[in-house]
Design a protein around this motif. Sequence first.
Motif, PDB file in Angstrom:
ATOM      1  N   ASP A 140     -45.694  42.491  90.626  1.00 30.09           N
ATOM      2  CA  ASP A 140     -45.593  41.221  91.342  1.00 30.09           C
ATOM      3  C   ASP A 140     -44.798  40.194  90.546  1.00 30.09           C
ATOM      4  O   ASP A 140     -44.039  39.398  91.118  1.00 30.09           O
ATOM      5  N   ALA A 141     -44.994  40.201  89.219  1.00 30.15           N
ATOM      6  CA  ALA A 141     -44.259  39.261  88.374  1.00 30.15           C
ATOM      7  C   ALA A 141     -42.771  39.560  88.392  1.00 30.15           C
ATOM      8  O   ALA A 141     -41.941  38.647  88.454  1.00 30.15           O
ATOM      9  N   VAL A 142     -42.400  40.839  88.344  1.00 25.07           N
ATOM     10  CA  VAL A 142     -40.981  41.207  88.375  1.00 25.07           C
ATOM     11  C   VAL A 142     -40.372  40.828  89.718  1.00 25.07           C
ATOM     12  O   VAL A 142     -39.243  40.309  89.794  1.00 25.07           O
TER      13      VAL A 142
ATOM     14  N   LEU B  54     -54.710  47.199  97.636  1.00 25.14           N
ATOM     15  CA  LEU B  54     -53.259  47.353  97.556  1.00 25.14           C
ATOM     16  C   LEU B  54     -52.575  46.050  97.178  1.00 25.14           C
ATOM     17  O   LEU B  54     -51.481  46.062  96.616  1.00 25.14           O
ATOM     18  N   GLY B  55     -53.194  44.915  97.482  1.00 22.22           N
ATOM     19  CA  GLY B  55     -52.625  43.649  97.061  1.00 22.22           C
ATOM     20  C   GLY B  55     -52.624  43.489  95.558  1.00 22.22           C
ATOM     21  O   GLY B  55     -51.793  42.762  95.008  1.00 22.22           O
TER      22      GLY B  55
ATOM     23  N   PRO C  81     -47.853  51.782  95.772  1.00 16.21           N
ATOM     24  CA  PRO C  81     -48.723  52.365  96.796  1.00 16.21           C
ATOM     25  C   PRO C  81     -49.642  53.423  96.200  1.00 16.21           C
ATOM     26  O   PRO C  81     -49.248  54.170  95.302  1.00 16.21           O
ATOM     27  N   VAL C  82     -50.872  53.490  96.691  1.00 17.68           N
ATOM     28  CA  VAL C  82     -51.872  54.434  96.189  1.00 17.68           C
ATOM     29  C   VAL C  82     -52.175  55.441  97.280  1.00 17.68           C
ATOM     30  O   VAL C  82     -52.657  55.076  98.349  1.00 17.68           O
ATOM     31  N   ALA C  83     -51.896  56.714  97.019  1.00 13.85           N
ATOM     32  CA  ALA C  83     -52.058  57.746  98.034  1.00 13.85           C
ATOM     33  C   ALA C  83     -53.445  58.377  98.021  1.00 13.85           C
ATOM     34  O   ALA C  83     -53.694  59.301  98.783  1.00 13.85           O
ATOM     35  N   ASP C  84     -54.329  57.909  97.177  1.00 10.35           N
ATOM     36  CA  ASP C  84     -55.653  58.509  97.043  1.00 10.35           C
ATOM     37  C   ASP C  84     -56.661  57.728  97.881  1.00 10.35           C
ATOM     38  O   ASP C  84     -56.975  56.574  97.574  1.00 10.35           O
ATOM     39  N   PRO C  85     -57.240  58.327  98.935  1.00 11.64           N
ATOM     40  CA  PRO C  85     -58.229  57.605  99.741  1.00 11.64           C
ATOM     41  C   PRO C  85     -59.527  57.337  98.990  1.00 11.64           C
ATOM     42  O   PRO C  85     -60.348  56.535  99.443  1.00 11.64           O
TER      43      PRO C  85
ATOM     44  N   VAL D 172     -47.040  51.770 104.101  1.00  6.96           N
ATOM     45  CA  VAL D 172     -46.646  50.646 104.949  1.00  6.96           C
ATOM     46  C   VAL D 172     -47.468  49.395 104.622  1.00  6.96           C
ATOM     47  O   VAL D 172     -46.956  48.271 104.670  1.00  6.96           O
ATOM     48  N   SER D 173     -48.738  49.578 104.247  1.00  7.91           N
ATOM     49  CA  SER D 173     -49.557  48.416 103.898  1.00  7.91           C
ATOM     50  C   SER D 173     -49.062  47.774 102.608  1.00  7.91           C
ATOM     51  O   SER D 173     -48.984  46.536 102.504  1.00  7.91           O
TER      52      SER D 173
END
Length: 603
Positions: free
Chosen positions: A125-127, A297-298, A303-307, A570-571
């Motif tokens: 987020d900083a970058v 995710l925020g 992105p994290v693909a692990d439910p 997408v989220s």
Amino acid sequence: MSALVGIVRSPGQAQERAETTLLRGVRALRGVRYGTELAVGNVNLAVLEDDHGICPARVKKHDRRSSANGRVDVSLGNEERGEALRAILFSTGEEVALERQLLARRPFYFARRQDGALVFSDRVDAVLAMLDRSPGLSPAGLAFFLTQYGVPAPWTVVEGIWKIGPGRRLALRAGGDFRISDNVTGAALPHVRAGKLTPDEVRDLVRKALSERADLADGAGILLSGGLDSTIVLAQLKDLDLPPERSYILRYTDPLFDRYDWDARYAWLVAWKFGLDIENVAIDPGVRVRVLLNRLLGQANEPVADPAMIPLYLAAKAAAQQEIRVLWDGRGADELFAAPHTNANLDPWYWWFLAPAPVRQVAGRLFTTVFGKPGSRKKAKWLAEDLPTSVFWQESVFGPQELEKLGPLPLEPVLEYFEGLRRRGRENHPGGLAQRTEWETWLAEQNQPLAETVARMTGVQFHSPFLDEHIVLRAMGVPFRERVPRGPNKRILRDAFRNDVPREVLRRRKRGLGTPVGWWVQEMQEQVRYDVKLLRATFGDDLLRWNEVERFLTDVRTEPVIRWQLLSLVSWLRLHLVESRSASPRAILRSETVLSPARKESL
């Protein structure tokens, strides 16, 4: 957790402008506060502290009398355990070196601005906030994420933003140049060499790793899955007189999801046999998935693909309410001692990959001609391709036809990465190459960052002895068949701890953490359609066909793992690349046409 934000100014850039850019990156981070500001020559660095006090930053200054080149060292994490990030500011002020140790839970991200300056941080987020342009999507990063769950370094899903891999060093210079090298002060993933690993040695290594972390045992808990790995950790903690205070067991409250409670039944048995207090973490299938997913995710860098991210967060939150600050678990055992599913398909053909490529291609055509069935055509592809390509298609989440429907994603960087991984590791066994891939894409870039994200949000850290530097270096340095012998899965662990683990757990087949992914995705259909429409209006269909993405997400016949992976993507893109920018999402959706590059630049 603490954070670092920095900028390496270009020679003609003013100090005031660099400080403004740095402040913009600091303001983008939540849950942190100013700690220390450093300025050496063309390098400006801000060290930030978090409210939980986890992983505090350490600043060490060397003067010229005690060091050949007086410098300032800033580290995040435990250097003795190989878990630290380090930033080294040299006295010349023209360069900063960034290092990521082998087991660091997050990488350094960096990007080059249009004015020639280089910005970096351990928080993406900083970058993004310090960039002077609107970010786009990385074709190679998307190809990696959609095929391998995670994106290995140096790629990310954001175009123009790069990261440092485990055991790598990055040098950023004031002229805008950068260089990544494999050799750092810590260890790197070793290449395979001759050797033998015995069950007794594995047992000693695990016990030593737990003994060295005795400082974490006071007031700790354990996350029990009922599987072999977490049971081994609990048994050794009890034997070393470092017992956790209580066990946390995940279970679902709705009888409709009883099949996901199979793990909980074994976990209850283990906790009862070892005399632990049991804390049930109830998961309501109707949990507000949209709220939790946006919250997690925020805070995630990628992105994290692990439910399993949602159950892990709920377990950590329950532990934090009882003032538990450390949760033991068994992460890392699968990536070291379990046979990947790829191995079952390709192991019988191991000898075949040693044959010349023309011979394999001719045999593949003959195989297809003789049998002529769809299944035989897929097997012919294994026979005709080389080892890295065959392992890639076995590990890929999406098949060739599904990838072609999603869009023109380039697979060349992915295949080159597999070949480079085989060459660097000197790994010629399909199972060994698949394990190294899972280590660099799944464990290093998905699982470890997920644990760090949950710790930043709840103040509860996850620790596993299988992620000790000595165990990783020893296990990954021996041939695949030495650490994963034929027979029952994780045979070397079963032999090493046969007398410590209940027989019911030893005989149990491996199962992953059950999550009702299909139910959760189905509950978010309205959010999915909104996200896809927003991303189509922002990025267009040049790289991803968003209508196909929406079809995969809304079609109940799609595999749940694929639906969750696309939902996470997408989220995350909506949260970090659209809603975090200055433009209003509603204003974007009012546009009937895809935004032009000039319009994107103004966002």
